[in-house]
Design an enzyme around this catalytic site. Structure first.
Site, PDB file in Angstrom:
ATOM      1  N   ASP A  13       0.946  -1.036  -0.067  1.00 27.25           N
ATOM      2  CA  ASP A  13      -0.092  -0.071   0.072  1.00 27.25           C
ATOM      3  C   ASP A  13       0.838   1.277   0.071  1.00 27.25           C
ATOM      4  OD1 ASP A  13      -2.476   1.500   0.260  1.00 27.25           O
ATOM      5  OD2 ASP A  13      -1.814   1.952   2.219  1.00 27.25           O
ATOM      6  N   SER A  14       0.244   2.249  -0.459  1.00 27.20           N
ATOM      7  CA  SER A  14       1.116   3.776  -0.298  1.00 27.20           C
ATOM      8  C   SER A  14       1.536   4.064   1.019  1.00 27.20           C
ATOM      9  CB  SER A  14       0.094   4.852  -0.813  1.00 27.20           C
ATOM     10  OG  SER A  14      -1.168   4.665  -0.022  1.00 27.20           O
ATOM     11  N   CYS A  76      -3.753  -1.038  -1.824  1.00 24.88           N
ATOM     12  CA  CYS A  76      -3.914   0.510  -2.155  1.00 24.88           C
ATOM     13  C   CYS A  76      -4.999   0.608  -3.479  1.00 24.88           C
ATOM     14  CB  CYS A  76      -2.759   1.123  -2.618  1.00 24.88           C
ATOM     15  SG  CYS A  76      -2.788   2.768  -3.019  1.00 24.88           S
ATOM     16  N   GLU A 155      -6.297   9.633   9.501  1.00 21.02           N
ATOM     17  CA  GLU A 155      -4.901   9.765  10.194  1.00 21.02           C
ATOM     18  C   GLU A 155      -4.657  10.585  11.402  1.00 21.02           C
ATOM     19  OE1 GLU A 155      -1.773   9.759   7.115  1.00 21.02           O
ATOM     20  OE2 GLU A 155      -2.660   8.027   6.363  1.00 21.02           O
ATOM     21  N   CYS A 186     -11.199   3.115  -0.758  1.00 17.96           N
ATOM     22  CA  CYS A 186      -9.868   3.676  -0.315  1.00 17.96           C
ATOM     23  C   CYS A 186      -9.574   2.884   0.953  1.00 17.96           C
ATOM     24  CB  CYS A 186      -9.919   5.056   0.057  1.00 17.96           C
ATOM     25  SG  CYS A 186      -8.918   5.777   0.726  1.00 17.96           S
ATOM     26  N   HIS A 188      -8.620   3.728   3.876  1.00 16.13           N
ATOM     27  CA  HIS A 188      -8.895   4.436   4.866  1.00 16.13           C
ATOM     28  C   HIS A 188     -10.501   4.251   5.191  1.00 16.13           C
ATOM     29  CE1 HIS A 188      -4.868   5.692   4.291  1.00 16.13           C
ATOM     30  NE2 HIS A 188      -4.730   6.580   5.384  1.00 16.13           N
TER      31      HIS A 188
HETATM   32  N1  DGL Z   1      -4.010   3.840   0.184  1.00 19.50           N
HETATM   33  C1  DGL Z   1      -4.584   4.935  -0.698  1.00 19.50           C
HETATM   34  C2  DGL Z   1      -5.685   4.192  -1.309  1.00 19.50           C
HETATM   35  O1  DGL Z   1      -6.549   3.390  -0.893  1.00 19.50           O
HETATM   36  C3  DGL Z   1      -5.038   5.997   0.145  1.00 19.50           C
HETATM   37  C4  DGL Z   1      -4.032   6.888   0.582  1.00 19.50           C
HETATM   38  C5  DGL Z   1      -3.062   7.550  -0.314  1.00 19.50           C
HETATM   39  O2  DGL Z   1      -3.750   8.749  -1.152  1.00 19.50           O
HETATM   40  O3  DGL Z   1      -1.991   6.927  -0.616  1.00 19.50           O
HETATM   41  O4  DGL Z   1      -6.247   4.808  -2.539  1.00 19.50           O
END
Ligand code: DGL
Length: 264
Positions: A13-14, A76, A155, A186, A188
């Protein structure tokens, strides 16, 4: 493979949000061995250009391949939307699952009125990938809405109360009455489920992609054993407050956390 012959699942993931997918994998398949890469040095991806997201995705994948993973899960949604076809073409030898296809499949089977909403980062929504995948299943109304403020809210730990509720209303009021199913596209957003449910009402089905991708992975694995699998977490930066965030997304401490460069 692990010593006991079980496949090792690579998840990336990012940042730390993809641990919501790991949490669900460990809930549904406790014996799975997981190596997680969170690119915390370069998060967020959702605000970046397609070419940069693709480049980061390739580097993340190659890092996990060097650690011998047998199966890759793209946790991600931004990468799943923008770069998963590219990664699959680049690595035909590797089984790659993204969070996108299982959530689209769930959405098209859950919707009664064929009206589906997609919420995600700006890059996810801009890609139009959910819409095009949904339309492969037939005629559907698809409404897409970027909700970029949801990521920093989660966050900051603002997952309940007046501020997230106001933000959720700002983004979601316009979807009410137009959809009967909403995909939380997403990493989050599952943490905001109670607020999203309150704003959208009980009659809109919420699709949580972390649950859907974990079901898919479970189908691919040999019969799970009962010994709890290892979870190794690699991060490209150790940001302040990271333990609190890990706790929020994962709900348990990992077996190890190591700071790395994706080029190692
Ligand atoms: N992990 C990213 C997503 O699921 C969210 C956070 C980001 O923008 O990197 O799209």
């Amino acid at each position: 493979m692990t010593e006991t012959g079980n496949p090792v699942i690579g998840v990336f993931d990012s940042g730390l949000g993809g641990l919501t997918v790991v949490r669900e994998l460990r809930r549904q398949i406790p014996s799975s061995s997981i190596i997680y890469l969170g690119d915390t040095a370069r998060v967020p991806y959702g605000t970046k250009s397609e070419s940069t997201i693709r480049r980061f995705a390739v580097e993340d994948t190659e890092f996990l391949l060097r650690r011998g993973v047998d199966l890759l899960v793209i946790a991600c949604h931004t990468v799943s939307s923008v770069a998963s076809d590219y990664l699959k073409a680049l690595h035909p030898e590797l089984k790659i699952l993204s969070v996108l296809e299982p959530s689209v499949e769930a959405a098209v089977s859950v919707t009664k009125d064929r009206k589906i909403g997609i919420i995600g980062t700006t890059a996810t929504v801009r890609s139009g990938k959910h819409r095009s995948e949904i339309l492969k299943h037939g005629d559907f109304d698809v409404v897409e809405k970027p909700c970029p403020l949801f990521v920093p809210l989660v966050e900051e730990g603002l997952i309940d109360g007046t501020i997230p509720e106001l933000v959720a209303k700002m983004y979601l009021e316009g979807l009410k009455g137009r959809i009967d199913t909403l995909v939380l596209a997403c990493t989050h957003y599952p943490l905001l489920k109670p607020i999203i449910r309150r704003v959208m009402g009980e009659n809109v089905a919420l699709v949580d992609p972390s649950e859907e991708v974990a079901k898919k992975v479970a189908q691919l694995l040999p019969t799970p054993g009962d010994k709890k699998g290892q979870l190794q977490v690699y991060l490209t930066d150790i940001p302040p407050g990271y333990l609190g965030l890990i706790e929020r997304f994962l709900g348990e401490p990992p077996d190890s956390i190591v700071k790395v460069s994706v080029f190692e």
